[in-house]
Design a protein around this motif. Sequence first.
Motif, PDB file in Angstrom:
ATOM      1  N   TYR A  20     -14.291  19.656 -33.001  1.00 37.33           N
ATOM      2  CA  TYR A  20     -13.809  21.027 -32.790  1.00 37.33           C
ATOM      3  C   TYR A  20     -14.731  21.834 -31.882  1.00 37.33           C
ATOM      4  N   ASP A  21     -16.045  21.515 -31.878  1.00 43.00           N
ATOM      5  CA  ASP A  21     -17.000  22.239 -31.044  1.00 43.00           C
ATOM      6  C   ASP A  21     -17.311  21.513 -29.742  1.00 43.00           C
ATOM      7  N   GLY A  22     -16.557  20.468 -29.430  1.00 43.09           N
ATOM      8  CA  GLY A  22     -16.759  19.720 -28.197  1.00 43.09           C
ATOM      9  C   GLY A  22     -17.838  18.656 -28.269  1.00 43.09           C
ATOM     10  N   SER A  23     -18.346  18.376 -29.461  1.00 43.20           N
ATOM     11  CA  SER A  23     -19.392  17.370 -29.614  1.00 43.20           C
ATOM     12  C   SER A  23     -18.791  16.034 -30.029  1.00 43.20           C
ATOM     13  N   ALA A  24     -19.648  15.008 -30.064  1.00 36.19           N
ATOM     14  CA  ALA A  24     -19.262  13.691 -30.582  1.00 36.19           C
ATOM     15  C   ALA A  24     -20.074  13.430 -31.838  1.00 36.19           C
ATOM     16  N   ALA A  25     -19.789  12.327 -32.495  1.00 40.95           N
ATOM     17  CA  ALA A  25     -20.539  11.928 -33.696  1.00 40.95           C
ATOM     18  C   ALA A  25     -20.678  10.412 -33.682  1.00 40.95           C
ATOM     19  N   LYS A  26     -21.196   9.885 -32.567  1.00 45.89           N
ATOM     20  CA  LYS A  26     -21.215   8.441 -32.376  1.00 45.89           C
ATOM     21  C   LYS A  26     -21.929   7.737 -33.511  1.00 45.89           C
ATOM     22  N   ALA A  27     -21.277   6.732 -34.073  1.00 47.22           N
ATOM     23  CA  ALA A  27     -21.808   5.994 -35.221  1.00 47.22           C
ATOM     24  C   ALA A  27     -22.499   4.733 -34.715  1.00 47.22           C
ATOM     25  N   GLU A  28     -23.794   4.854 -34.412  1.00 46.34           N
ATOM     26  CA  GLU A  28     -24.528   3.725 -33.852  1.00 46.34           C
ATOM     27  C   GLU A  28     -24.583   2.548 -34.821  1.00 46.34           C
ATOM     28  N   HIS A  29     -24.565   2.829 -36.134  1.00 50.00           N
ATOM     29  CA  HIS A  29     -24.630   1.734 -37.104  1.00 50.00           C
ATOM     30  C   HIS A  29     -23.342   0.914 -37.127  1.00 50.00           C
ATOM     31  N   LEU A  30     -22.302   1.411 -36.439  1.00 48.19           N
ATOM     32  CA  LEU A  30     -21.029   0.697 -36.391  1.00 48.19           C
ATOM     33  C   LEU A  30     -20.694   0.199 -34.996  1.00 48.19           C
ATOM     34  N   THR A  31     -21.152   0.895 -33.989  1.00 52.21           N
ATOM     35  CA  THR A  31     -20.770   0.557 -32.616  1.00 52.21           C
ATOM     36  C   THR A  31     -21.887  -0.155 -31.858  1.00 52.21           C
ATOM     37  N   GLY A  32     -22.947  -0.570 -32.561  1.00 52.32           N
ATOM     38  CA  GLY A  32     -24.042  -1.287 -31.920  1.00 52.32           C
ATOM     39  C   GLY A  32     -23.720  -2.762 -31.790  1.00 52.32           C
ATOM     40  N   THR A  33     -24.325  -3.582 -32.652  1.00 53.90           N
ATOM     41  CA  THR A  33     -24.105  -5.035 -32.610  1.00 53.90           C
ATOM     42  C   THR A  33     -22.639  -5.400 -32.783  1.00 53.90           C
ATOM     43  N   LEU A  34     -21.935  -4.604 -33.600  1.00 49.15           N
ATOM     44  CA  LEU A  34     -20.523  -4.899 -33.845  1.00 49.15           C
ATOM     45  C   LEU A  34     -19.682  -4.884 -32.578  1.00 49.15           C
ATOM     46  N   ALA A  35     -20.115  -4.101 -31.594  1.00 47.65           N
ATOM     47  CA  ALA A  35     -19.338  -3.972 -30.361  1.00 47.65           C
ATOM     48  C   ALA A  35     -19.194  -5.311 -29.639  1.00 47.65           C
ATOM     49  N   LYS A  36     -20.059  -6.280 -29.943  1.00 44.07           N
ATOM     50  CA  LYS A  36     -19.947  -7.607 -29.339  1.00 44.07           C
ATOM     51  C   LYS A  36     -18.707  -8.342 -29.829  1.00 44.07           C
ATOM     52  N   TYR A  37     -18.217  -7.954 -30.994  1.00 41.74           N
ATOM     53  CA  TYR A  37     -17.126  -8.697 -31.620  1.00 41.74           C
ATOM     54  C   TYR A  37     -15.852  -7.876 -31.812  1.00 41.74           C
ATOM     55  N   LEU A  38     -15.954  -6.557 -31.679  1.00 40.00           N
ATOM     56  CA  LEU A  38     -14.809  -5.701 -31.951  1.00 40.00           C
ATOM     57  C   LEU A  38     -14.365  -4.952 -30.708  1.00 40.00           C
ATOM     58  N   ASP A  39     -13.064  -4.734 -30.602  1.00 37.02           N
ATOM     59  CA  ASP A  39     -12.504  -3.785 -29.639  1.00 37.02           C
ATOM     60  C   ASP A  39     -12.068  -2.562 -30.429  1.00 37.02           C
ATOM     61  N   PHE A  40     -12.643  -1.418 -30.089  1.00 39.09           N
ATOM     62  CA  PHE A  40     -12.343  -0.186 -30.816  1.00 39.09           C
ATOM     63  C   PHE A  40     -11.157   0.536 -30.169  1.00 39.09           C
ATOM     64  N   HIS A  41     -10.216   0.917 -30.995  1.00 35.93           N
ATOM     65  CA  HIS A  41      -9.068   1.708 -30.545  1.00 35.93           C
ATOM     66  C   HIS A  41      -9.281   3.129 -31.066  1.00 35.93           C
ATOM     67  N   PRO A  42      -9.803   4.041 -30.212  1.00 39.85           N
ATOM     68  CA  PRO A  42     -10.155   5.382 -30.692  1.00 39.85           C
ATOM     69  C   PRO A  42      -8.941   6.294 -30.848  1.00 39.85           C
ATOM     70  N   VAL A  43      -8.948   7.068 -31.932  1.00 40.20           N
ATOM     71  CA  VAL A  43      -7.869   8.018 -32.218  1.00 40.20           C
ATOM     72  C   VAL A  43      -8.483   9.319 -32.722  1.00 40.20           C
ATOM     73  N   CYS A  44      -8.095  10.443 -32.112  1.00 41.95           N
ATOM     74  CA  CYS A  44      -8.430  11.760 -32.652  1.00 41.95           C
ATOM     75  C   CYS A  44      -7.115  12.465 -32.959  1.00 41.95           C
ATOM     76  N   PRO A  45      -6.721  12.537 -34.211  1.00 41.46           N
ATOM     77  CA  PRO A  45      -5.425  13.136 -34.530  1.00 41.46           C
ATOM     78  C   PRO A  45      -5.356  14.629 -34.213  1.00 41.46           C
ATOM     79  N   GLU A  46      -6.480  15.321 -34.276  1.00 41.34           N
ATOM     80  CA  GLU A  46      -6.463  16.757 -33.989  1.00 41.34           C
ATOM     81  C   GLU A  46      -6.198  17.013 -32.508  1.00 41.34           C
ATOM     82  N   VAL A  47      -6.872  16.265 -31.646  1.00 44.72           N
ATOM     83  CA  VAL A  47      -6.586  16.376 -30.210  1.00 44.72           C
ATOM     84  C   VAL A  47      -5.187  15.828 -29.918  1.00 44.72           C
ATOM     85  N   GLY A  48      -4.845  14.724 -30.566  1.00 49.88           N
ATOM     86  CA  GLY A  48      -3.562  14.098 -30.329  1.00 49.88           C
ATOM     87  C   GLY A  48      -2.380  15.009 -30.592  1.00 49.88           C
TER      88      GLY A  48
END
Length: 318
Positions: A20-48
């Motif tokens: 809501y304030d234009g910031s992000a909240a990147k979850a490094e504990h989820l998007t670090g090593t896991l990114a080697k094996y996962l494709d993330f499909h991002p969704v923001c329902p409020e913007v959507g």
Amino acid sequence: MDDRIRIGISACLAGQPVRYDGSAAKAEHLTGTLAKYLDFHPVCPEVGCGMGVPREAVRLVGTPENPRLVGNRTGRDWTATMRDWAGPALDELEKQRLCGFIFKAKSPSSGLSRVKVYAEDGGQPVSYAGVGLFASLVTERFPLLPVEDDGRLHDVGLRANFIERIFVEHRWHQLADQGLTMKALIDFHTRHKMLVRAHDVAGYRELGKLVADGKHLGLDALARQYHERLAKALALKPTVRKNVDVLMHAMGYFKKQLSPDEKQECLEIIDNYRNELVPLIVPVTLLNHYVRKYDDAYLRGQYYLNPHPLDLKLRNHA
């Protein structure tokens, strides 16, 4: 894995500046090593649904059973707007064939649990048991989809359980893509037996009975019931006691091959794990050594011994 695993994720957790304030909240504990094996499909329902960035913050108002999504300052009701947007959005998610979804914790649109719900006249929250509007729509549409929020996934055990579940879901998708047959389903079940047993002993037995009686159900009904019971079983976290049971069961496959010293070493390491002196990776590594040494085909195929890539280190702290 033959290809990367596709999962949904709240867009702010993927690093997009959509809060809501234009910031992000990147979850490094989820998007670090896991990114080697996962494709993330991002969704923001409020913007959507058209709220824009930046925007007025929103909150849940009413009751946990029937909340409305309302602007904090203006009182504008976004409930119907988000529901209208969510219909096509959920259709798109179905096309993506996701294997899981990670939501933003405590968000009025995306929180899975513990979301504040306010009374109609504002003031203090009347409940902390709300579920974000969009999150509730996702789980209603996809009840078997593994889901978690970023807050709970700071817990190593919960994170390991969630990732294990999305890998299994991915293999289930692969089974469907390759053409479901009774033989293929039996092979899938056989290779997941020990993994399921570590989560849910009753589920392990029920799934075995289901497969044994499968010819009376028809393949489509069997697959549907199997998937439902599998998802329910894997939603339960493994425990030390259940893991020890599986480790001892696996050791039994080597009772004729192990020397007395090897048997004693294995029992001591399992007991050290039972007493939480070593993590699960230690007895599992020893069993994998015996699998290679004695070439046991059944254990070689068990996903329990290799449920996900080692560099995720999910069993190093369990």
